[in-house]
Write a protein that holds these residues in place. Structure first.
Motif, PDB file in Angstrom:
ATOM      1  N   SER A   1       0.838  -1.207   0.000  1.00 41.34           N
ATOM      2  CA  SER A   1       0.000   0.000   0.000  1.00 41.34           C
ATOM      3  C   SER A   1       0.873   1.257   0.000  1.00 41.34           C
ATOM      4  O   SER A   1       0.604   2.210  -0.746  1.00 41.34           O
ATOM      5  CB  SER A   1      -0.918   0.028   1.219  1.00 41.34           C
ATOM      6  N   LEU A   2       1.928   1.262   0.834  1.00 42.74           N
ATOM      7  CA  LEU A   2       2.812   2.425   0.864  1.00 42.74           C
ATOM      8  C   LEU A   2       3.526   2.619  -0.470  1.00 42.74           C
ATOM      9  O   LEU A   2       3.604   3.745  -0.987  1.00 42.74           O
ATOM     10  CB  LEU A   2       3.849   2.269   1.985  1.00 42.74           C
ATOM     11  N   LEU A   3       4.064   1.532  -1.012  1.00 47.48           N
ATOM     12  CA  LEU A   3       4.757   1.643  -2.301  1.00 47.48           C
ATOM     13  C   LEU A   3       3.827   2.144  -3.398  1.00 47.48           C
ATOM     14  O   LEU A   3       4.209   3.030  -4.189  1.00 47.48           O
ATOM     15  CB  LEU A   3       5.363   0.294  -2.706  1.00 47.48           C
ATOM     16  N   LEU A   4       2.639   1.590  -3.452  1.00 44.27           N
ATOM     17  CA  LEU A   4       1.703   2.026  -4.482  1.00 44.27           C
ATOM     18  C   LEU A   4       1.296   3.475  -4.272  1.00 44.27           C
ATOM     19  O   LEU A   4       1.294   4.265  -5.215  1.00 44.27           O
ATOM     20  CB  LEU A   4       0.474   1.112  -4.518  1.00 44.27           C
ATOM     21  N   GLY A   5       0.952   3.811  -3.045  1.00 48.10           N
ATOM     22  CA  GLY A   5       0.534   5.187  -2.763  1.00 48.10           C
ATOM     23  C   GLY A   5       1.605   6.199  -3.101  1.00 48.10           C
ATOM     24  O   GLY A   5       1.347   7.223  -3.753  1.00 48.10           O
ATOM     25  N   ILE A   6       2.825   5.927  -2.684  1.00 47.41           N
ATOM     26  CA  ILE A   6       3.941   6.854  -2.955  1.00 47.41           C
ATOM     27  C   ILE A   6       4.173   6.978  -4.452  1.00 47.41           C
ATOM     28  O   ILE A   6       4.395   8.085  -4.970  1.00 47.41           O
ATOM     29  CB  ILE A   6       5.206   6.382  -2.226  1.00 47.41           C
ATOM     30  N   ASN A   7       4.126   5.863  -5.175  1.00 49.47           N
ATOM     31  CA  ASN A   7       4.377   5.910  -6.612  1.00 49.47           C
ATOM     32  C   ASN A   7       3.214   6.463  -7.428  1.00 49.47           C
ATOM     33  O   ASN A   7       3.363   6.766  -8.606  1.00 49.47           O
ATOM     34  CB  ASN A   7       4.777   4.515  -7.120  1.00 49.47           C
ATOM     35  N   LEU A   8       2.048   6.597  -6.804  1.00 57.77           N
ATOM     36  CA  LEU A   8       0.930   7.256  -7.485  1.00 57.77           C
ATOM     37  C   LEU A   8       0.965   8.767  -7.317  1.00 57.77           C
ATOM     38  O   LEU A   8       0.346   9.489  -8.091  1.00 57.77           O
ATOM     39  CB  LEU A   8      -0.399   6.704  -6.977  1.00 57.77           C
ATOM     40  N   LEU A   9       1.667   9.227  -6.286  1.00 61.24           N
ATOM     41  CA  LEU A   9       1.731  10.684  -6.026  1.00 61.24           C
ATOM     42  C   LEU A   9       2.655  11.406  -6.975  1.00 61.24           C
ATOM     43  O   LEU A   9       3.530  10.925  -7.547  1.00 61.24           O
ATOM     44  CB  LEU A   9       2.175  10.947  -4.587  1.00 61.24           C
TER      45      LEU A   9
END
Length: 134
Positions: free
Chosen positions: A126-134
């Motif tokens: 979740s953190l990796l996806l969230g950060i890479n979506l920002l």
């Protein structure tokens, strides 16, 4: 959607069959008043938690998978994220179920740590996806 994402989605959809089978098994234990389930609150609670987490985590993974292809990340990072979202709904329920396999188990065994591994994969994914979506 990429072929890698479709593959993970296909695997997750197949796991729905195991979640449904698990629900049927729990219902059977209740209906038949199976010894070692109804009279064992630890086992009953962990198995209920395992079934609930399996269903929710499979749905969550299916919902977020399309976002993986939209993330500004390398192919390796995308593969890692997909793998983490696949691991969570497998590891966490396994920990709940396998930690009290025997009807007489009144305490979880060391396999309960699979729930921690599943939770960690959910958090990291979740953190990796969230950060890479920002």
């Amino acid at each position: 959607m990429s072929s890698a994402t479709l593959t993970i989605a296909g695997i997750l959809l197949i796991t729905v069959v195991t979640v449904a089978y698990g629900g049927l098994t729990l219902l059977t234990h209740l209906a038949r008043r199976k010894a070692g389930y109804l009279d064992n609150p630890v086992r009953r609670g962990l198995w209920t938690a395992g079934h609930a987490h399996a269903g929710v985590l499979v749905l969550f993974a299916l919902v977020v998978l399309p976002y993986v292809d939209q993330a500004h990340a390398s192919d390796g990072t995308r593969s890692l994220i997909r793998g983490l979202f696949l691991a969570a709904p497998i590891l966490m329920p396994l920990g709940f179920f396998l930690s009290v396999v025997r009807p007489q188990d009144t305490r979880p065994n060391k396999l309960i740590w699979l729930t921690v591994a599943g939770g960690a994969s959910l958090i990291v994914g979740s953190l990796l996806l969230g950060i890479n979506l920002l």
